[in-house]
Design a protein around this motif. Structure first.
Motif, PDB file in Angstrom:
ATOM      1  N   THR A  45       7.443  -0.113  -4.689  1.00 15.41           N
ATOM      2  CA  THR A  45       6.569   0.995  -5.044  1.00 15.41           C
ATOM      3  C   THR A  45       5.185   0.761  -4.457  1.00 15.41           C
ATOM      4  O   THR A  45       4.640  -0.334  -4.555  1.00 15.41           O
ATOM      5  CB  THR A  45       6.464   1.133  -6.569  1.00 15.41           C
ATOM      6  N   GLY A  46       4.602   1.775  -3.830  1.00 18.22           N
ATOM      7  CA  GLY A  46       3.276   1.665  -3.245  1.00 18.22           C
ATOM      8  C   GLY A  46       2.182   1.741  -4.306  1.00 18.22           C
ATOM      9  O   GLY A  46       2.439   1.725  -5.507  1.00 18.22           O
ATOM     10  N   GLY A  47       0.941   1.816  -3.831  1.00 16.75           N
ATOM     11  CA  GLY A  47      -0.197   1.900  -4.734  1.00 16.75           C
ATOM     12  C   GLY A  47      -1.109   0.709  -4.679  1.00 16.75           C
ATOM     13  O   GLY A  47      -2.185   0.709  -5.271  1.00 16.75           O
ATOM     14  N   GLY A  48      -0.692  -0.351  -3.950  1.00 19.15           N
ATOM     15  CA  GLY A  48      -1.493  -1.560  -3.857  1.00 19.15           C
ATOM     16  C   GLY A  48      -2.643  -1.415  -2.881  1.00 19.15           C
ATOM     17  O   GLY A  48      -2.921  -0.343  -2.342  1.00 19.15           O
ATOM     18  N   PHE A  49      -3.329  -2.530  -2.620  1.00 17.63           N
ATOM     19  CA  PHE A  49      -4.569  -2.509  -1.838  1.00 17.63           C
ATOM     20  C   PHE A  49      -4.301  -2.570  -0.336  1.00 17.63           C
ATOM     21  O   PHE A  49      -3.192  -2.851   0.129  1.00 17.63           O
ATOM     22  CB  PHE A  49      -5.487  -3.651  -2.270  1.00 17.63           C
ATOM     23  N   ASP A  50      -5.355  -2.318   0.428  1.00 15.33           N
ATOM     24  CA  ASP A  50      -5.367  -2.378   1.885  1.00 15.33           C
ATOM     25  C   ASP A  50      -5.390  -3.849   2.304  1.00 15.33           C
ATOM     26  O   ASP A  50      -6.363  -4.556   2.082  1.00 15.33           O
ATOM     27  CB  ASP A  50      -6.620  -1.642   2.393  1.00 15.33           C
ATOM     28  N   ILE A 105       2.563   0.677   8.155  1.00 16.99           N
ATOM     29  CA  ILE A 105       2.453   2.074   7.748  1.00 16.99           C
ATOM     30  C   ILE A 105       1.196   2.252   6.906  1.00 16.99           C
ATOM     31  O   ILE A 105       0.932   1.478   5.989  1.00 16.99           O
ATOM     32  CB  ILE A 105       3.699   2.505   6.954  1.00 16.99           C
ATOM     33  N   GLY A 106       0.419   3.284   7.218  1.00 19.26           N
ATOM     34  CA  GLY A 106      -0.805   3.525   6.457  1.00 19.26           C
ATOM     35  C   GLY A 106      -1.767   2.363   6.588  1.00 19.26           C
ATOM     36  O   GLY A 106      -2.094   1.927   7.690  1.00 19.26           O
ATOM     37  N   PHE A 107      -2.218   1.837   5.447  1.00 19.07           N
ATOM     38  CA  PHE A 107      -3.129   0.700   5.442  1.00 19.07           C
ATOM     39  C   PHE A 107      -2.403  -0.631   5.254  1.00 19.07           C
ATOM     40  O   PHE A 107      -3.022  -1.641   4.906  1.00 19.07           O
ATOM     41  CB  PHE A 107      -4.184   0.869   4.351  1.00 19.07           C
ATOM     42  N   ASP A 108      -1.097  -0.635   5.467  1.00 18.62           N
ATOM     43  CA  ASP A 108      -0.333  -1.879   5.380  1.00 18.62           C
ATOM     44  C   ASP A 108      -0.431  -2.656   6.688  1.00 18.62           C
ATOM     45  O   ASP A 108      -0.606  -2.079   7.765  1.00 18.62           O
ATOM     46  CB  ASP A 108       1.138  -1.596   5.066  1.00 18.62           C
ATOM     47  N   SER A 109      -0.302  -3.967   6.582  1.00 22.32           N
ATOM     48  CA  SER A 109      -0.381  -4.854   7.747  1.00 22.32           C
ATOM     49  C   SER A 109       1.012  -5.189   8.267  1.00 22.32           C
ATOM     50  O   SER A 109       1.996  -5.147   7.517  1.00 22.32           O
ATOM     51  CB  SER A 109      -1.097  -6.152   7.380  1.00 22.32           C
ATOM     52  N   MET A 110       1.086  -5.550   9.547  1.00 15.98           N
ATOM     53  CA  MET A 110       2.332  -6.046  10.122  1.00 15.98           C
ATOM     54  C   MET A 110       2.031  -6.931  11.322  1.00 15.98           C
ATOM     55  O   MET A 110       1.171  -6.608  12.140  1.00 15.98           O
ATOM     56  CB  MET A 110       3.262  -4.922  10.542  1.00 15.98           C
ATOM     57  N   ILE A 111       2.728  -8.049  11.404  1.00 15.38           N
ATOM     58  CA  ILE A 111       2.653  -8.954  12.547  1.00 15.38           C
ATOM     59  C   ILE A 111       4.065  -9.170  13.053  1.00 15.38           C
ATOM     60  O   ILE A 111       4.991  -9.396  12.269  1.00 15.38           O
ATOM     61  CB  ILE A 111       2.035 -10.307  12.151  1.00 15.38           C
ATOM     62  N   SER A 112       4.258  -9.108  14.361  1.00 18.30           N
ATOM     63  CA  SER A 112       5.549  -9.423  14.963  1.00 18.30           C
ATOM     64  C   SER A 112       5.275 -10.167  16.267  1.00 18.30           C
ATOM     65  O   SER A 112       4.640  -9.624  17.175  1.00 18.30           O
ATOM     66  CB  SER A 112       6.363  -8.150  15.217  1.00 18.30           C
ATOM     67  N   MET A 113       5.746 -11.404  16.346  1.00 15.29           N
ATOM     68  CA  MET A 113       5.469 -12.213  17.530  1.00 15.29           C
ATOM     69  C   MET A 113       6.448 -13.382  17.597  1.00 15.29           C
ATOM     70  O   MET A 113       7.042 -13.773  16.594  1.00 15.29           O
ATOM     71  CB  MET A 113       4.039 -12.745  17.496  1.00 15.29           C
ATOM     72  N   PHE A 114       6.635 -13.923  18.805  1.00 12.76           N
ATOM     73  CA  PHE A 114       7.472 -15.095  18.968  1.00 12.76           C
ATOM     74  C   PHE A 114       6.663 -16.348  18.614  1.00 12.76           C
ATOM     75  O   PHE A 114       5.523 -16.500  19.041  1.00 12.76           O
ATOM     76  CB  PHE A 114       7.992 -15.187  20.405  1.00 12.76           C
ATOM     77  N   LEU A 115       7.288 -17.226  17.825  1.00  6.17           N
ATOM     78  CA  LEU A 115       6.656 -18.478  17.424  1.00  6.17           C
ATOM     79  C   LEU A 115       7.589 -19.634  17.748  1.00  6.17           C
ATOM     80  O   LEU A 115       8.818 -19.501  17.665  1.00  6.17           O
ATOM     81  CB  LEU A 115       6.354 -18.485  15.923  1.00  6.17           C
ATOM     82  N   GLY A 116       6.999 -20.770  18.085  1.00  3.38           N
ATOM     83  CA  GLY A 116       7.787 -21.968  18.288  1.00  3.38           C
ATOM     84  C   GLY A 116       8.110 -22.648  16.969  1.00  3.38           C
ATOM     85  O   GLY A 116       7.555 -22.316  15.920  1.00  3.38           O
ATOM     86  N   ALA A 117       9.013 -23.599  17.021  1.00  2.44           N
ATOM     87  CA  ALA A 117       9.334 -24.365  15.812  1.00  2.44           C
ATOM     88  C   ALA A 117       8.074 -25.046  15.294  1.00  2.44           C
ATOM     89  O   ALA A 117       7.265 -25.544  16.064  1.00  2.44           O
ATOM     90  CB  ALA A 117      10.406 -25.394  16.132  1.00  2.44           C
ATOM     91  N   GLY A 118       7.903 -25.024  13.970  1.00  2.00           N
ATOM     92  CA  GLY A 118       6.716 -25.642  13.386  1.00  2.00           C
ATOM     93  C   GLY A 118       6.407 -25.066  12.029  1.00  2.00           C
ATOM     94  O   GLY A 118       7.191 -24.300  11.457  1.00  2.00           O
ATOM     95  N   THR A 119       5.245 -25.438  11.497  1.00  2.00           N
ATOM     96  CA  THR A 119       4.809 -25.022  10.173  1.00  2.00           C
ATOM     97  C   THR A 119       3.621 -24.074  10.306  1.00  2.00           C
ATOM     98  O   THR A 119       2.695 -24.339  11.074  1.00  2.00           O
ATOM     99  CB  THR A 119       4.415 -26.240   9.323  1.00  2.00           C
ATOM    100  N   TYR A 132       0.825  -1.217   0.000  1.00  2.00           N
ATOM    101  CA  TYR A 132       0.000   0.000   0.000  1.00  2.00           C
ATOM    102  C   TYR A 132       0.855   1.261   0.000  1.00  2.00           C
ATOM    103  O   TYR A 132       0.709   2.129  -0.855  1.00  2.00           O
ATOM    104  CB  TYR A 132      -0.938   0.006   1.214  1.00  2.00           C
ATOM    105  N   SER A 133       1.772   1.355   0.946  1.00  2.00           N
ATOM    106  CA  SER A 133       2.537   2.593   1.123  1.00  2.00           C
ATOM    107  C   SER A 133       3.899   2.577   0.454  1.00  2.00           C
ATOM    108  O   SER A 133       4.516   3.633   0.276  1.00  2.00           O
ATOM    109  CB  SER A 133       2.722   2.879   2.624  1.00  2.00           C
ATOM    110  N   GLY A 134       4.393   1.379   0.098  1.00  2.00           N
ATOM    111  CA  GLY A 134       5.735   1.292  -0.450  1.00  2.00           C
ATOM    112  C   GLY A 134       6.767   1.355   0.660  1.00  2.00           C
ATOM    113  O   GLY A 134       6.451   1.478   1.840  1.00  2.00           O
ATOM    114  N   GLY A 135       8.025   1.254   0.278  1.00  2.00           N
ATOM    115  CA  GLY A 135       9.094   1.334   1.270  1.00  2.00           C
ATOM    116  C   GLY A 135      10.291   0.513   0.852  1.00  2.00           C
ATOM    117  O   GLY A 135      10.393   0.062  -0.294  1.00  2.00           O
ATOM    118  N   THR A 136      11.212   0.333   1.792  1.00  2.00           N
ATOM    119  CA  THR A 136      12.443  -0.420   1.547  1.00  2.00           C
ATOM    120  C   THR A 136      12.483  -1.611   2.489  1.00  2.00           C
ATOM    121  O   THR A 136      12.338  -1.453   3.706  1.00  2.00           O
ATOM    122  CB  THR A 136      13.680   0.459   1.773  1.00  2.00           C
TER     123      THR A 136
END
Length: 201
Positions: free
Chosen positions: A70-75, A96-110, A58-62
């Motif tokens: 390049t931004g311009g994609g969907f929410d 950032i903006g309408f972009d999603s983000m998840i950050s969490m600790f996960l155990g080994a697995g699929t 959505y917002s673009g970035g590095t």
């Protein structure tokens, strides 16, 4: 490393379960054709890790690897599922903006990360239940927001594209080095010896 996906049928993506081992960072990019398309990214963690999924569409970035998006994609909406297809976490606008983000600790697995467009959410708590906008009626469900094109409209009635870009990263946790059971006793003994030495002076 970039991995490119085109929009694909959700059931086929889920059935393939081609989970590759995630270590470090990897950038995935693709394009939705319809509003209710879904993209599933399967991955495996070989040990406990801090997992992060970041949308740039959505917002673009590095990216962490230095790729410019390049931004311009969907929410986007991110929904993370465990190996049984059960929801672990969902995020809409954590980036950032309408972009999603998840950050969490996960155990080994699929695990499976499913990308959808707002507001196409999973039904209930399991991936097998499907998504709210599945079927012909959801092909252009975002037009209700009032943009001038026939789909990929955000809630502000802005015209967007079907492009998405997601970076997955895993910081693997190092195993703790076990302390020999005799070490605390040895240290205590040395401390006592030091006290005795000081008293003799």
């Amino acid at each position: 490393m970039k991995t490119f996906f085109t929009a694909a049928a959700f059931c086929a993506a889920a059935a393939s379960a081609s989970a590759s081992t995630l270590s470090g960072s990897e950038l995935f990019e693709g394009t939705f054709v319809f509003d209710n398309d879904l993209e599933t990214i399967g991955f495996e963690l070989t040990s406990d890790a801090l997992f992060t999924a970041t949308s740039y569409g959505y917002s673009g970035g590095t990216s962490l690897m230095g790729d410019t998006i390049t931004g311009g994609g969907f929410d986007t909406i991110f929904t993370l599922f465990d190996s049984d297809g059960r929801i672990l976490v969902r995020d809409d606008d954590g980036g950032i903006g309408f972009d999603s983000m998840i950050s969490m600790f996960l155990g080994a697995g699929t695990y499976s990360l499913v990308i959808s467009q707002f507001s196409n959410d999973v039904i209930g708590s399991y991936l097998a239940n499907g998504y709210e906008q599945d079927g012909l009626g959801g092909l252009s469900f975002t037009t209700v927001h009032g943009c001038s094109q026939g789909g990929f409209c955000d809630v502000d009635a802005d015209n967007r594209t079907g492009n998405w870009a997601v970076e997955l990263s895993a910081e693997l946790s190092l195993p703790a080095v076990p302390v020999p059971a005799s070490l605390p006793l040895m240290l205590a003994g040395l401390a006592g010896f030091g006290v005795m030495r000081r008293k003799k002076k």
